[in-house]
Design a protein around this motif. Structure first.
Motif, PDB file in Angstrom:
ATOM      1  N   ILE A 277       0.837  -1.202   0.000  1.00 47.07           N
ATOM      2  CA  ILE A 277       0.000   0.000   0.000  1.00 47.07           C
ATOM      3  C   ILE A 277       0.875   1.257   0.000  1.00 47.07           C
ATOM      4  O   ILE A 277       0.582   2.239  -0.666  1.00 47.07           O
ATOM      5  N   ASN A 278       1.956   1.166   0.734  1.00 50.78           N
ATOM      6  CA  ASN A 278       2.850   2.329   0.861  1.00 50.78           C
ATOM      7  C   ASN A 278       3.700   2.575  -0.370  1.00 50.78           C
ATOM      8  O   ASN A 278       4.364   3.610  -0.474  1.00 50.78           O
ATOM      9  N   ASN A 279       3.727   1.611  -1.254  1.00 50.82           N
ATOM     10  CA  ASN A 279       4.532   1.734  -2.469  1.00 50.82           C
ATOM     11  C   ASN A 279       3.966   2.885  -3.313  1.00 50.82           C
ATOM     12  O   ASN A 279       2.749   2.982  -3.504  1.00 50.82           O
ATOM     13  N   PRO A 280       4.842   3.750  -3.867  1.00 54.44           N
ATOM     14  CA  PRO A 280       4.336   4.881  -4.691  1.00 54.44           C
ATOM     15  C   PRO A 280       3.526   4.416  -5.904  1.00 54.44           C
ATOM     16  O   PRO A 280       2.640   5.136  -6.388  1.00 54.44           O
ATOM     17  N   ASP A 281       3.812   3.112  -6.354  1.00 61.06           N
ATOM     18  CA  ASP A 281       3.077   2.611  -7.536  1.00 61.06           C
ATOM     19  C   ASP A 281       1.675   2.127  -7.193  1.00 61.06           C
ATOM     20  O   ASP A 281       0.946   1.596  -8.040  1.00 61.06           O
ATOM     21  N   PHE A 282       1.321   2.210  -5.902  1.00 64.02           N
ATOM     22  CA  PHE A 282       0.000   1.663  -5.495  1.00 64.02           C
ATOM     23  C   PHE A 282      -1.128   2.412  -6.210  1.00 64.02           C
ATOM     24  O   PHE A 282      -1.163   3.632  -6.210  1.00 64.02           O
ATOM     25  N   GLU A 283      -1.953   1.641  -6.824  1.00 63.10           N
ATOM     26  CA  GLU A 283      -3.079   2.257  -7.533  1.00 63.10           C
ATOM     27  C   GLU A 283      -4.318   2.001  -6.705  1.00 63.10           C
ATOM     28  O   GLU A 283      -4.637   0.879  -6.406  1.00 63.10           O
ATOM     29  N   GLY A 284      -4.988   2.890  -6.328  1.00 60.35           N
ATOM     30  CA  GLY A 284      -6.193   2.727  -5.515  1.00 60.35           C
ATOM     31  C   GLY A 284      -6.195   3.723  -4.361  1.00 60.35           C
ATOM     32  O   GLY A 284      -5.283   4.528  -4.211  1.00 60.35           O
ATOM     33  N   ASP A 285      -7.231   3.584  -3.577  1.00 54.87           N
ATOM     34  CA  ASP A 285      -7.378   4.519  -2.453  1.00 54.87           C
ATOM     35  C   ASP A 285      -6.521   4.028  -1.285  1.00 54.87           C
ATOM     36  O   ASP A 285      -6.831   3.038  -0.628  1.00 54.87           O
ATOM     37  N   ARG A 286      -5.388   4.738  -1.090  1.00 47.41           N
ATOM     38  CA  ARG A 286      -4.425   4.291  -0.084  1.00 47.41           C
ATOM     39  C   ARG A 286      -5.011   4.333   1.329  1.00 47.41           C
ATOM     40  O   ARG A 286      -4.828   3.424   2.113  1.00 47.41           O
ATOM     41  N   GLU A 287      -5.787   5.393   1.625  1.00 44.30           N
ATOM     42  CA  GLU A 287      -6.303   5.548   2.986  1.00 44.30           C
ATOM     43  C   GLU A 287      -7.329   4.467   3.313  1.00 44.30           C
ATOM     44  O   GLU A 287      -7.360   3.906   4.415  1.00 44.30           O
ATOM     45  N   GLN A 288      -8.144   4.183   2.299  1.00 43.64           N
ATOM     46  CA  GLN A 288      -9.156   3.133   2.501  1.00 43.64           C
ATOM     47  C   GLN A 288      -8.480   1.767   2.717  1.00 43.64           C
ATOM     48  O   GLN A 288      -8.869   1.002   3.590  1.00 43.64           O
TER      49      GLN A 288
END
Ligand code: ADP
Length: 503
Positions: A125-136
């Motif tokens: 999730i913490n990866n900069p490439d994460f696609e999506g709502d990080r907080e959720q």
């Protein structure tokens, strides 16, 4: 109290003490072992529990930081996360190592698995490439993975460990209770057996005191008769017994002293009696030969015979003087034994020569002399003159016992040594066919002045006995079943070297 009595007391006491000591030692060892096992177990469980609690605290802190971030959106809440990760991972590793049972391993395994899943997901999730709502995604990670797969099983693990610690403490307490009871029992048993043993010893000692007291009283009763009244205090303990024994000791010492005094008196009386007997014997022996001489001399005086004594009268005087000489010699031998002048000689040869000396008188009395002498010599180391005198005394006595003829047998032989240390013995037997030793003197023939003869001194056998004893030999007298007396003299034979010298 003898050794047996002491053993009877000491053996059971030592056995009981050793048994109690053994039981005590086993119990103490058991206590120590139980304590050690319990301590190790509890320490391990406590350490595991502490490690799990550290993981729990670390993960709660993490949840708190992430929630703060979600609420504020500030990235500063991420700063403590790497250190928390490091710390919780170390604690988790420690908890894994401390897991001891299958249940513990399973529970800590579940926590570790959830933990790995959480961090993998967190990094994704913490990866900069994460696609999506990080907080959720983070919110979901906190609620599901962190709470359900780490914190809940972590709690379970802590709870499990707590129960194990409780159980171990409980069992340790139960063991301690059992041991306390055991020690109490041991103490009671030790005391009771000591009491029983003490009572047993007291009874045994008491019985011994009573037995001793009975013996002391019985001895005191006997002493009463010889030493006057002996007062012994009533039955009591050792002290009374000791006093009683002391009293008896004094009385016994008095009695012994009196006995010694009276023994000395008896001895002195015996000596006086012996001197009196000797004097009477001397007077008798001297008067006997003097009487015929006196009569001959008086007759000559009455006859007023200027020629004095002649012929037969002179022979009589000569014989009586010889008799006087013999008697005087006998008294001298008895009163003043001459020192031994030893040489090695053949006993058989001496026996032969002595027989020749009495041959004339034997023939006059019609006595046959028979010798049974060995062809080989029987060497002895002795005073030849004294041994000859013994043999002569025995032969003259035998002739005295055969006034109307008979037979005298003289036998000499050497016997084998009884053992390696012993020497062979030279044996001399003189037997006659007379009336035998009179019953009245049979047991006393070797005592001085014991005689049944008119003109006897009663010294011949006494002197012979003394001579043989001085040579380390023995002399015995007995009556033969076929009639007559027999005297047996035994003397030590010479060594082979001396035998050679004797030839
Ligand atoms: P004595 O010959 O002067 O009497 P002894 O001491 O030689 O003294 O002997 C003691 C006694 O032993 C004799 O008086 C006699 O009664 C007894 N006696 C000794 N030898 C014989 C023997 N061969 N037969 C019988 N009696 C003997």
């Amino acid at each position: 109290m003898g050794d047996r009595f002491l053993l009877k007391i000491v053996i059971p006491l030592v056995a009981i003490s050793l048994m109690l000591l053994g039981l005590g030692a086993v119990a103490a060892w058991n206590v120590q072992r139980q304590q050690a096992v319990s301590s190790t177990l509890i320490a391990r469980e406590v350490h595991g529990m502490l490690a799990a609690q550290s993981v729990d605290i670390g993960m709660r802190e993490l949840r708190h930081q992430l929630n703060q971030f979600l609420r504020s959106g500030k990235h500063k809440y991420f700063e403590r996360i790497p250190r928390l990760h490091e710390e919780t991972e170390a604690q988790l590793e420690r908890a894994k190592q401390l897991a001891r049972t299958e249940d513990e391993e399973r529970l800590i395994g579940v926590v570790a698995q959830g933990y790995d899943e959480f961090w993998n997901e967190f990094q994704r999730i913490n990866n900069p490439d994460f696609e999506g709502d990080r907080e959720q995604a983070l919110g979901q990670l906190i609620d599901t993975t962190l709470t359900e797969t780490i914190l809940v099983p972590g709690r379970e693990y802590i709870e499990y460990n707590r129960k194990v610690v409780e159980r171990t403490t409980e069992s340790s307490r139960a063991t301690s209770d059992q041991l306390r009871q055991g020690f109490l029992l041991l103490g009671v048993c030790g005391g009771a057996s000591g009491l029983v043993a003490g009572m047993g010893i007291a009874r045994a000692v008491n019985r011994s005191i009573v037995q001793l007291d009975v013996s002391v009283r019985s001895v005191a009763g006997k002493l009463n008769r010889v030493a006057g009244p002996v007062m012994i205090s009533q039955v009591g303990g050792f002290r009374e017994l000791e006093t009683g024994l002391r009293t008896m000791e004094n009385h016994i010492a008095n009695v012994v002293e009196r006995l010694q005094r009276s023994e000395m008196e008896v001895l002195r009386n015996e000596q006086l009696a012996a001197v009196g007997q000797l004097a009477a014997g001397v007077a008798h022996e001297l008067r006997n030969p003097l009487m015929p001489m006196k009569m001959l001399v008086q007759a000559a005086i009455e006859r007023d015979d200027r020629q004095g004594l002649t012929g037969r009268a002179l022979h009589v005087v000569d014989e009586e003087i010889a008799r006087l000489e013999r008697s005087i010699q006998m008294f001298l031998d008895f009163a003043r034994p001459s020192p031994l002048e030893k040489s090695t000689f053949d006993l058989a040869r001496v026996a032969e020569q002595t027989l020749e000396l009495i041959a004339g008188r034997a023939e006059q009395q019609g006595v046959v002399l028979r010798d049974q002498l060995p062809t080989e010599s029987v060497p002895i180391e002795a005073d030849c003159a004294q041994i000859r005198q013994v043999l002569l005394n025995l032969l003259l006595n035998a002739l005295d016992a055969l006034p109307d003829g008979g037979e005298i047998v003289v036998e000499v032989e050497s016997t084998a040594a009884a053992s390696r240390e012993d020497r062979p013995l030279a044996v001399l037997r003189v037997a006659d066919s007379g009336a035998g030793l009179p019953e009245s003197v049979l047991d006393r023939v070797f005592e001085p002045f014991v005689t049944t003869k008119e003109t006897g001194t009663g010294l011949g056998l006494s002197v012979s006995h003394r001579i043989i004893a001085a040579h380390g030999g023995t002399i015995e007298a007995r009556n033969r079943s076929e009639g007559g007396a027999e005297f047996v003299v035994r003397l030590p034979c010479s060594s082979p070297l001396e035998v050679a010298a004797a030839h």
